[in-house]
Design an enzyme around this catalytic site. Sequence first.
Site, PDB file in Angstrom:
ATOM      1  N   LYS A 106       9.924  15.323   8.473  1.00  0.00           N
ATOM      2  CA  LYS A 106      10.780  16.185   9.285  1.00  0.00           C
ATOM      3  C   LYS A 106      10.461  15.952  10.762  1.00  0.00           C
ATOM      4  O   LYS A 106       9.313  16.123  11.181  1.00  0.00           O
ATOM      5  CB  LYS A 106      10.563  17.650   8.934  1.00  0.00           C
ATOM      6  CG  LYS A 106      10.970  18.003   7.502  1.00  0.00           C
ATOM      7  CD  LYS A 106      10.701  19.467   7.185  1.00  0.00           C
ATOM      8  CE  LYS A 106      11.110  19.793   5.753  1.00  0.00           C
ATOM      9  NZ  LYS A 106      10.856  21.212   5.406  1.00  0.00           N
ATOM     10  N   GLY A 134      14.187  21.406   3.376  1.00  0.00           N
ATOM     11  CA  GLY A 134      14.369  22.742   2.845  1.00  0.00           C
ATOM     12  C   GLY A 134      13.080  23.543   2.871  1.00  0.00           C
ATOM     13  O   GLY A 134      12.016  23.015   3.168  1.00  0.00           O
ATOM     14  N   LYS A 189      13.198  23.655  13.408  1.00  0.00           N
ATOM     15  CA  LYS A 189      12.536  24.881  12.937  1.00  0.00           C
ATOM     16  C   LYS A 189      11.044  24.833  13.190  1.00  0.00           C
ATOM     17  O   LYS A 189      10.402  25.893  13.357  1.00  0.00           O
ATOM     18  CB  LYS A 189      12.848  25.118  11.459  1.00  0.00           C
ATOM     19  CG  LYS A 189      12.422  23.994  10.510  1.00  0.00           C
ATOM     20  CD  LYS A 189      11.040  24.161   9.957  1.00  0.00           C
ATOM     21  CE  LYS A 189      10.645  23.005   9.051  1.00  0.00           C
ATOM     22  NZ  LYS A 189       9.291  23.152   8.509  1.00  0.00           N
ATOM     23  N   THR A 246       9.060  29.000   7.806  1.00  0.00           N
ATOM     24  CA  THR A 246       8.031  28.523   8.723  1.00  0.00           C
ATOM     25  C   THR A 246       7.715  29.523   9.828  1.00  0.00           C
ATOM     26  O   THR A 246       6.640  29.470  10.412  1.00  0.00           O
ATOM     27  CB  THR A 246       8.441  27.182   9.358  1.00  0.00           C
ATOM     28  OG1 THR A 246       9.735  27.312   9.942  1.00  0.00           O
ATOM     29  CG2 THR A 246       8.469  26.080   8.346  1.00  0.00           C
TER      30      THR A 246
END
Length: 330
Positions: A106, A134, A189, A246
């Site tokens: 990510k 996800g 995120k 997160t």
Amino acid sequence: MSDTLAVLGAGSWGTALAIALARRGHAVRLWTLLPADADGMNALRVNAQFLPDIVLPPPLVATADLAAALSGANGVLVAVPSRAFREVLVRVAPLLPVRAIAWATKGFEEDTGKLLHQVAGEVLGEVACVAISGPSFAGEVALGLPTALAVASPDADAASGWVRRLHGDTLRAYLSDDIVGVQVGGAVKNVLAIGAGIADGLGFGANARAALITRGLAEVQRLGLALGARRDTFLGLSGLGDLLLTCTDNQSRNRRVGLALAEGKTPQQAVEALGQVAEGVVTARAVRQLAERLAVNMPLCGEVYRVLYERRDPHAAVQALLAREPSAEL
């Protein structure tokens, strides 16, 4: 039907996915850089550094030989930090056994701001690209706790293949064709989770956390739309789902970095105390550059960047956000 799969990267996330795939009956070769680490995993049947309490299933074999990991594999899954993504693909390119590549990494490429499917296209040429993202903590996946993932690719066959491999009793995999949106959600995120850790570490309470998550989602959407994603992707697993996870649970490395910054630690001290990669630290720089280049308003991510790279005091960052002029929500 079982496959022979190569999982490249034996950190906590790569190991957890390798365990999940092996439990599904696939023959998994887990590649690590260091021969000693591979030998230790094969002898002790645990990844002592990252998941010491989880037994590695019999179909999982660790190796430090990249050619051996890839030879004859039906699928290749990359799970290395974003900083190492291009370097690993360069090594994989002459050995790739199929014209497809999947990754659970990510982030953006730090120096260029490129999404990882763009990096894969540059290094590997015409291959089917699959991004897996996800809300998922490695430890819970390794324990077999219920988890849902998004599997995204413009190539429906390639994505469906990874859905079939992953989908099982406790792991649900959902198809998406929005590879841009899924990657943007999974990357940004992490920056916002650092912000959530700062806010909670400063004692700002649940109201502030909810506001940060909600307005953070708006920033994710703005950047994603500017890069060609679909808005509805960010209301799904790789958007809102991953952001909630997160920002609210201390299993998140990025949230723990934010908590450490709120305690007065420097960014370097916060990362060193973590002992693992926190992708949000690297991603904050790439997001800052992209937002400026695309003229996307991202004040929350901007203040996280300033705390990390411009030595801004976390209290001053919060005050700067509160002092902004009123604006319409939507």
